[in-house]
Design an enzyme around this catalytic site. Structure first.
Site, PDB file in Angstrom:
ATOM      1  N   ASN A  19       0.841  -1.214   0.000  1.00  0.00           N
ATOM      2  CA  ASN A  19       0.000   0.000   0.000  1.00  0.00           C
ATOM      3  C   ASN A  19       0.867   1.252   0.000  1.00  0.00           C
ATOM      4  O   ASN A  19       0.554   2.228  -0.693  1.00  0.00           O
ATOM      5  CB  ASN A  19      -0.938   0.003   1.204  1.00  0.00           C
ATOM      6  CG  ASN A  19      -2.200  -0.791   0.922  1.00  0.00           C
ATOM      7  OD1 ASN A  19      -3.017  -0.388   0.102  1.00  0.00           O
ATOM      8  ND2 ASN A  19      -2.334  -1.939   1.571  1.00  0.00           N
ATOM      9  N   LEU A  99      -2.816   1.856  18.784  1.00  0.00           N
ATOM     10  CA  LEU A  99      -2.331   3.175  19.199  1.00  0.00           C
ATOM     11  C   LEU A  99      -3.091   3.642  20.440  1.00  0.00           C
ATOM     12  O   LEU A  99      -4.296   3.413  20.571  1.00  0.00           O
ATOM     13  CB  LEU A  99      -2.534   4.160  18.052  1.00  0.00           C
ATOM     14  CG  LEU A  99      -1.735   3.804  16.793  1.00  0.00           C
ATOM     15  CD1 LEU A  99      -2.189   4.650  15.613  1.00  0.00           C
ATOM     16  CD2 LEU A  99      -0.239   3.950  17.033  1.00  0.00           C
ATOM     17  N   ASN A 113      -6.084   5.458   7.929  1.00  0.00           N
ATOM     18  CA  ASN A 113      -5.722   4.038   7.963  1.00  0.00           C
ATOM     19  C   ASN A 113      -6.484   3.307   6.864  1.00  0.00           C
ATOM     20  O   ASN A 113      -7.571   3.732   6.473  1.00  0.00           O
ATOM     21  CB  ASN A 113      -6.124   3.459   9.328  1.00  0.00           C
ATOM     22  CG  ASN A 113      -5.799   1.980   9.451  1.00  0.00           C
ATOM     23  OD1 ASN A 113      -4.698   1.536   9.108  1.00  0.00           O
ATOM     24  ND2 ASN A 113      -6.761   1.198   9.930  1.00  0.00           N
ATOM     25  N   HIS A 115      -8.194  -0.403   6.056  1.00  0.00           N
ATOM     26  CA  HIS A 115      -8.635  -1.634   6.713  1.00  0.00           C
ATOM     27  C   HIS A 115      -9.163  -2.590   5.642  1.00  0.00           C
ATOM     28  O   HIS A 115      -9.974  -2.180   4.798  1.00  0.00           O
ATOM     29  CB  HIS A 115      -9.739  -1.301   7.728  1.00  0.00           C
ATOM     30  CG  HIS A 115     -10.240  -2.514   8.435  1.00  0.00           C
ATOM     31  ND1 HIS A 115      -9.500  -3.158   9.405  1.00  0.00           N
ATOM     32  CD2 HIS A 115     -11.388  -3.230   8.302  1.00  0.00           C
ATOM     33  CE1 HIS A 115     -10.175  -4.211   9.838  1.00  0.00           C
ATOM     34  NE2 HIS A 115     -11.319  -4.284   9.183  1.00  0.00           N
ATOM     35  N   THR A 147      -9.567   7.209  14.865  1.00  0.00           N
ATOM     36  CA  THR A 147     -10.035   7.766  16.135  1.00  0.00           C
ATOM     37  C   THR A 147      -9.621   6.788  17.238  1.00  0.00           C
ATOM     38  O   THR A 147      -9.094   5.705  16.941  1.00  0.00           O
ATOM     39  CB  THR A 147     -11.569   7.931  16.131  1.00  0.00           C
ATOM     40  OG1 THR A 147     -12.146   6.677  15.769  1.00  0.00           O
ATOM     41  CG2 THR A 147     -12.019   8.993  15.144  1.00  0.00           C
ATOM     42  N   GLU A 149     -11.148   4.750  19.042  1.00  0.00           N
ATOM     43  CA  GLU A 149     -11.702   3.404  18.947  1.00  0.00           C
ATOM     44  C   GLU A 149     -11.256   2.763  17.633  1.00  0.00           C
ATOM     45  O   GLU A 149     -11.365   3.393  16.567  1.00  0.00           O
ATOM     46  CB  GLU A 149     -13.235   3.498  18.985  1.00  0.00           C
ATOM     47  CG  GLU A 149     -13.885   2.235  19.481  1.00  0.00           C
ATOM     48  CD  GLU A 149     -15.408   2.369  19.506  1.00  0.00           C
ATOM     49  OE1 GLU A 149     -16.081   1.342  19.400  1.00  0.00           O
ATOM     50  OE2 GLU A 149     -15.903   3.512  19.597  1.00  0.00           O
TER      51      GLU A 149
HETATM   52  C1  GRF Z   1      -3.285  -4.606   3.972  1.00  0.00           C
HETATM   53  O1  GRF Z   1      -4.206  -5.605   3.660  1.00  0.00           O
HETATM   54  C2  GRF Z   1      -3.922  -3.575   4.843  1.00  0.00           C
HETATM   55  O2  GRF Z   1      -5.263  -3.346   4.559  1.00  0.00           O
HETATM   56  C3  GRF Z   1      -3.793  -4.196   6.204  1.00  0.00           C
HETATM   57  O3  GRF Z   1      -2.530  -4.802   6.204  1.00  0.00           O
HETATM   58  C4  GRF Z   1      -2.177  -5.147   4.872  1.00  0.00           C
HETATM   59  C5  GRF Z   1      -0.863  -4.496   4.584  1.00  0.00           C
HETATM   60  O4  GRF Z   1      -0.340  -4.856   3.339  1.00  0.00           O
HETATM   61  N1  GRF Z   1      -3.989  -3.216   7.237  1.00  0.00           N
HETATM   62  P1  GRF Z   1       0.892  -4.069   2.722  1.00  0.00           P
HETATM   63  O5  GRF Z   1       1.998  -4.107   3.770  1.00  0.00           O
HETATM   64  O6  GRF Z   1       0.457  -2.685   2.424  1.00  0.00           O
HETATM   65  O7  GRF Z   1       1.280  -4.851   1.508  1.00  0.00           O
END
Ligand code: GRF
Length: 217
Positions: A19, A99, A113, A115, A147, A149
């Site tokens: 990512n 966090l 973030n 998810h 946030t 939560e």
């Molecule tokens: C991704 O699936 C992301 O949504 C999750 O952890 C994974 C990270 O993958 N939080 P990368 O390190 O970005 O390849």
């Protein structure tokens, strides 16, 4: 081209960093409103750190295991590194540390973030496994403001994928990851440009009052 200065972005990772690399690619466009200034990890062996360094980015690793059980002790150093680099927007990209409210309060409204599920479905871990077990026909990924939560903050962008008969964990994870790589650059662009603005639980996108399909795919 925008006359606004590019927002200085720090990216935090714990693993392979795909990512993070999708954001690096997007930020190469001259008119992209964000500039990645540093990539950090809580794991010195995170593969993504090598990729980031190869792309010429400043990197740092702070091994959380050396800080014992006191999360805030680790976070104070993490925060200091980000401040040293004049980070304005913080992007969590597979950063696998919970966090504390203290850290979140330092970055409230400036930390996002990704998810791997369509929130509010499947917050937490093992999202693909749980989606397969639940038999949902649509799964996906969500970018949201962080946030206190976990996995609950205002949603910026979402991408959906089908769950197909015969999918295994890897099939589904691969399909979702592809959509993550599409929505994270879109979401960061919207936030860094100031177009995505939090209004209660809703993130509104300036310039799109009606029929806004700009942050979904
Ligand atoms: C991704 O699936 C992301 O949504 C999750 O952890 C994974 C990270 O993958 N939080 P990368 O390190 O970005 O390849």
């Amino acid at each position: 081209m925008s006359t606004q200065p590019k927002k200085r972005v720090g990216v935090l990772i714990s693993g392979r960093g795909s990512n993070m690399l999708s954001l690096v690619e997007a930020a190469k466009a001259p008119d992209y409103p964000a500039k990645i200034v540093v990539v950090g990890s809580n794991r010195p062996d995170a593969k993504g750190l090598e990729h980031a360094a190869a792309e010429g980015f400043a990197t740092f690793a702070l091994d959380h295991r050396l800080y014992g059980k006191d999360r805030e002790f680790f976070e104070r150093d993490l925060h200091a590194r980000l401040v040293e680099n004049n980070v304005e927007l913080l992007v969590l990209a597979g950063f696998l540390r919970l966090l504390t409210p203290w850290f979140v309060s330092q970055w409230q409204g400036r930390m996002i973030n990704i998810h791997p599920a369509l929130l509010p479905s499947f917050p937490g871990l093992h999202t693909h496994e749980r989606a397969l077990k639940a038999g949902v026909r649509i799964h996906g990924a969500t970018v949201h403001f962080v946030t206190a939560e976990m996995d609950v903050g205002p949603i910026i962008a979402q991408g959906a994928v089908p769950v197909l008969d015969g999918d295994n964990l890897n099939d589904l994870a691969t399909r979702v990851l592809a959509v993550e790589h599409q929505i994270y650059p879109m979401a960061l662009e919207a936030v860094a440009s100031g177009k995505a603005v939090v209004d209660g639980f809703r993130v509104k996108v300036k310039g799109f009052d009606q029929d806004d399909k700009s942050l979904i795919c």
